[in-house]
Scaffold this motif. Structure first.
Motif, PDB file in Angstrom:
ATOM      1  N   SER A 120       0.824  -1.384  -0.117  1.00 49.98           N
ATOM      2  CA  SER A 120       0.082  -0.200  -0.723  1.00 49.98           C
ATOM      3  C   SER A 120       1.095   1.485   0.682  1.00 49.98           C
ATOM      4  N   PHE A 121       0.210   2.721  -0.541  1.00 49.10           N
ATOM      5  CA  PHE A 121       0.933   3.682  -0.413  1.00 49.10           C
ATOM      6  C   PHE A 121       1.390   4.684   0.787  1.00 49.10           C
ATOM      7  N   LYS A 122       0.692   3.754   1.708  1.00 49.07           N
ATOM      8  CA  LYS A 122       0.213   4.402   3.449  1.00 49.07           C
ATOM      9  C   LYS A 122       2.235   4.304   3.645  1.00 49.07           C
ATOM     10  N   LEU A 123       2.682   3.565   3.733  1.00 47.61           N
ATOM     11  CA  LEU A 123       3.978   3.835   3.967  1.00 47.61           C
ATOM     12  C   LEU A 123       4.978   4.957   3.613  1.00 47.61           C
ATOM     13  N   ARG A 124       4.848   5.845   2.486  1.00 48.24           N
ATOM     14  CA  ARG A 124       5.308   6.871   1.906  1.00 48.24           C
ATOM     15  C   ARG A 124       5.213   8.173   3.204  1.00 48.24           C
ATOM     16  N   GLY A 125       3.873   9.029   3.620  1.00 49.63           N
ATOM     17  CA  GLY A 125       3.320   9.559   4.544  1.00 49.63           C
ATOM     18  C   GLY A 125       3.409   9.687   5.722  1.00 49.63           C
ATOM     19  N   ALA A 126       3.802   8.174   5.773  1.00 48.27           N
ATOM     20  CA  ALA A 126       4.097   7.625   7.133  1.00 48.27           C
ATOM     21  C   ALA A 126       5.771   7.144   7.781  1.00 48.27           C
ATOM     22  N   TYR A 127       6.430   6.979   7.086  1.00 44.40           N
ATOM     23  CA  TYR A 127       7.720   7.421   6.732  1.00 44.40           C
ATOM     24  C   TYR A 127       8.286   9.097   7.071  1.00 44.40           C
ATOM     25  N   ASN A 128       7.789   9.893   5.741  1.00 51.18           N
ATOM     26  CA  ASN A 128       8.227  10.717   5.915  1.00 51.18           C
ATOM     27  C   ASN A 128       7.996  11.317   6.723  1.00 51.18           C
ATOM     28  N   LYS A 129       6.660  11.281   8.170  1.00 51.94           N
ATOM     29  CA  LYS A 129       6.570  12.309   9.003  1.00 51.94           C
ATOM     30  C   LYS A 129       7.042  11.605  10.040  1.00 51.94           C
ATOM     31  N   ILE A 130       7.209  10.356  10.163  1.00 51.52           N
ATOM     32  CA  ILE A 130       8.181   9.864  11.089  1.00 51.52           C
ATOM     33  C   ILE A 130       9.341  10.151  11.513  1.00 51.52           C
ATOM     34  N   ALA A 131      10.057  10.146  10.034  1.00 47.54           N
ATOM     35  CA  ALA A 131      11.929  10.803   9.750  1.00 47.54           C
ATOM     36  C   ALA A 131      11.995  11.999   9.689  1.00 47.54           C
ATOM     37  N   LEU A 132      11.152  12.898   9.793  1.00 43.82           N
ATOM     38  CA  LEU A 132      11.858  14.306  10.344  1.00 43.82           C
ATOM     39  C   LEU A 132      11.010  14.528  11.803  1.00 43.82           C
ATOM     40  N   LEU A 133      10.597  13.813  12.765  1.00 45.32           N
ATOM     41  CA  LEU A 133      11.127  14.538  13.901  1.00 45.32           C
ATOM     42  C   LEU A 133      12.132  14.582  14.713  1.00 45.32           C
ATOM     43  N   HIS A 162      -2.148   2.675   7.121  1.00 50.72           N
ATOM     44  CA  HIS A 162      -1.955   2.675   8.234  1.00 50.72           C
ATOM     45  C   HIS A 162      -0.933   2.726   8.608  1.00 50.72           C
ATOM     46  N   ALA A 163      -1.480   1.408   9.224  1.00 54.41           N
ATOM     47  CA  ALA A 163      -0.823   0.684  10.922  1.00 54.41           C
ATOM     48  C   ALA A 163       0.216  -0.261   9.810  1.00 54.41           C
ATOM     49  N   GLN A 164       0.094  -0.941   9.392  1.00 49.71           N
ATOM     50  CA  GLN A 164       1.568  -1.342   8.396  1.00 49.71           C
ATOM     51  C   GLN A 164       2.713  -0.520   8.654  1.00 49.71           C
ATOM     52  N   GLY A 165       2.336   0.450   7.761  1.00 56.66           N
ATOM     53  CA  GLY A 165       3.104   1.465   7.493  1.00 56.66           C
ATOM     54  C   GLY A 165       3.915   1.654   8.222  1.00 56.66           C
ATOM     55  N   VAL A 166       3.034   2.601   9.699  1.00 55.05           N
ATOM     56  CA  VAL A 166       3.804   3.615  10.731  1.00 55.05           C
ATOM     57  C   VAL A 166       5.223   2.930  11.792  1.00 55.05           C
TER      58      VAL A 166
END
Length: 526
Positions: free
Chosen positions: A50-63, A80-84
């Protein structure tokens, strides 16, 4: 901080630490059939499908380091759960995912496989999300929103950055699935700032069209009920930031039916030999509908195939409904004489059309009501030709092709009318797919009203579809509806459904002069 610069954010996104540049494939058979070049962007090929990995990773990587040390939390029943979980694992950050108790075990296992802690809470996403927000406040964890966050939106927007490089000149329109709107907002913000001549359309399921109704109202609205077939986009309210972006950049919103989604899943399988989840095939269903309604020819159109996390047991239901979505099958209730040779005569009256389904049980010495499926070779207009032809041959019939009760329940229940079920009323329900849901229903019902009919099938989703009949005297109807409201399960009354009266409803006693087996309500309808 002002308005986010999404093009800059998208170009700077760090998604490729974990995400793949996914290919664009042509759906060749569908392209030939529709006389257009139809492409799909294969986000189902990501590590979490799923595409959800993209947004989840970008958000977490910028913390920052302090936020990383505390950990992250999210609420999700799916992609989204799997992406996070995978993003946190990659970055060495503790992750907790709150999931409804109704979440299928396969999805819970997938999240735990990526090292996240799973907390099961509530029966719905809203209950899980409220628990996640409470844990966020108590522990200082960072909440990773599934769609309404600029960093998440920018991560999803990298899909558009890729497809513009893969299809640099010929693309005319892009179709994007929409739930909360994160993917649509990211793609639209990128495309419209780089190639504004390309149209961008959001596609929503008819039963969860929160963006469509928000645009119609001019403000965000909360849908009173959300259908759950396309569970990946089953959102009651569009996000605040995603709505702002959609109003600025999106060219339109297309709503599609469950049957159209199932047909798109079949198209994807026939061409690419992959099985999309309902939300994953949503954009292709919208593309097909838009191209057909606008009589497009020789156009270059692209749909985002957003995910493939489908429960295997849902495929049975999807297969059944795909023929309706392609409008290659019509379903009819037909009254024929109860005598030898009637079935043969009926088949001859169909003028050599192929019968796909036939359900019948003896119920009366003079007439028989049959539930029959007929293959359509000329599209939906052929249903009217069949109706007119059978009417000329003396048959009474009802077209059930758009009747949800008939397609979802009745085809598995044809077997005779209830005898002695006085004052019967009929309702459809959605029950949470978890132990105790039926028991709770029965306990609250108590011994006050008798259940006279019941049909349930598990379709591999978070909710089960139930058809139930109850014996409720007229003077108790108000109290019964109060019971249903207090129960809290979504419901629809079907007591006047013609399919119910033809095949299942208790038969009214007839005088000799009437001579027909169907109730007076149905006799007038057919």
């Amino acid at each position: 901080m002002g308005e986010p610069d999404y093009l800059r954010r998208i170009l700077a996104s760090r998604v490729y630490d974990v995400a793949r540049v996914t290919p664009v494939h042509e759906v060749q058979n569908l392209s030939r059939r529709m006389n257009n070049r139809i492409l799909v962007k294969r986000e189902d090929l990501q590590p979490v499908f799923s595409f959800k990995l993209r947004g989840a990773y970008n958000k977490i990587a910028l913390l920052d380091e302090q936020a990383r040390a505390r950990g992250v939390i999210a609420a999700s029943a799916g992609n989204h759960a799997q992406g996070v979980a995978l993003a946190a694992q990659k970055l060495g950050i503790r992750a907790t995912i709150v999931m409804p108790r109704t979440t299928p075990a396969i999805k819970v296992t997938a999240v735990r496989r990526f090292g996240a802690e799973v907390a099961l809470h509530g029966d719905t996403f809203d209950e899980a999300a409220a628990q996640a927000r409470d844990l966020e406040r108590r522990h200082g964890w960072t909440f990773i929103h599934p769609y309404d966050d600029p960093d998440v939106i920018a991560g999803q927007g990298t899909v558009a950055m890729e497809l513009l490089q893969q299809e640099p000149s010929s693309l005319e329109a892009v179709f994007v699935p929409c739930g909360g709107g994160g993917l649509l907002a990211g793609i639209a913000a990128c495309i419209k700032q780089v190639r504004p001549e390309i149209k961008v359309f959001g596609v929503e399921a008819e039963e969860s069209a929160c963006l469509y109704h928000a645009l119609e109202a001019g403000e965000r609205v909360v849908l009173p009920h959300v259908g759950i077939f396309a569970d990946g986009v089953a959102v009651a309210q569009i996000g605040e930031e995603t709505f702002r972006i959609a109003r600025t950049y999106v060219d339109g919103v297309i709503r599609v039916s469950t049957d159209a989604i199932c047909a798109a899943i079949k198209d994807i399988y026939d061409d690419l030999r992959c099985i999309a989840e309902p939300a994953g095939a949503l954009a292709l269903a919208g593309l097909k509908q838009y191209a057909g309604e606008n009589h497009l020819r020789q156009s270059n159109l692209l749909a985002i195939l957003s995910g493939a996390n489908v429960n295997f047991h849902r495929l049975r239901h999807i297969s059944e409904r795909s023929e309706y979505g392609e409008q290659t099958e019509g379903v009819f209730a037909v009254t024929i004489p109860e005598r030898p040779g009637s079935f043969l005569a009926f088949c001859e009256a169909l003028n050599h059309r192929n019968i796909t389904e036939f359900n019948y049980r003896f119920g009366d010495a003079d007439e028989a009501h049959i539930y029959v499926g007929v293959q359509l070779n000329e599209g939906p207009s052929e249903r009217q030709l069949i109706t007119e032809g059978l009417n000329r041959s003396g048959y009474r019939l009802i077209d059930l092709s758009d009747n949800e009760v008939a397609k979802l329940h009745l085809r598995h229940m044809v077997g005779g009318h209830g005898k002695g079920a006085d004052h019967e009323v009929l309702f459809r329900f959605q029950f949470p797919e978890r132990p105790g849901a039926l028991l709770r229903f029965l306990n609250q019902l108590g011994g006050r009203w008798n259940i006279s009919l019941f049909h349930y099938r598990n379709h591999g989703s978070a909710y089960g579809r139930v058809l139930a009949g109850f014996q409720v005297p007229p003077n108790e109807r108000t109290a019964f509806h109060r019971f249903l409201d207090d129960l809290g399960y979504p419901y629809w009354e079907e007591s006047d459904n013609p399919a119910y009266h033809l095949f299942l409803a208790p038969q009214e006693k007839k005088s000799d002069s009437e001579g027909a087996t169907c109730s007076s309500a149905v006799a007038s309808g057919v």
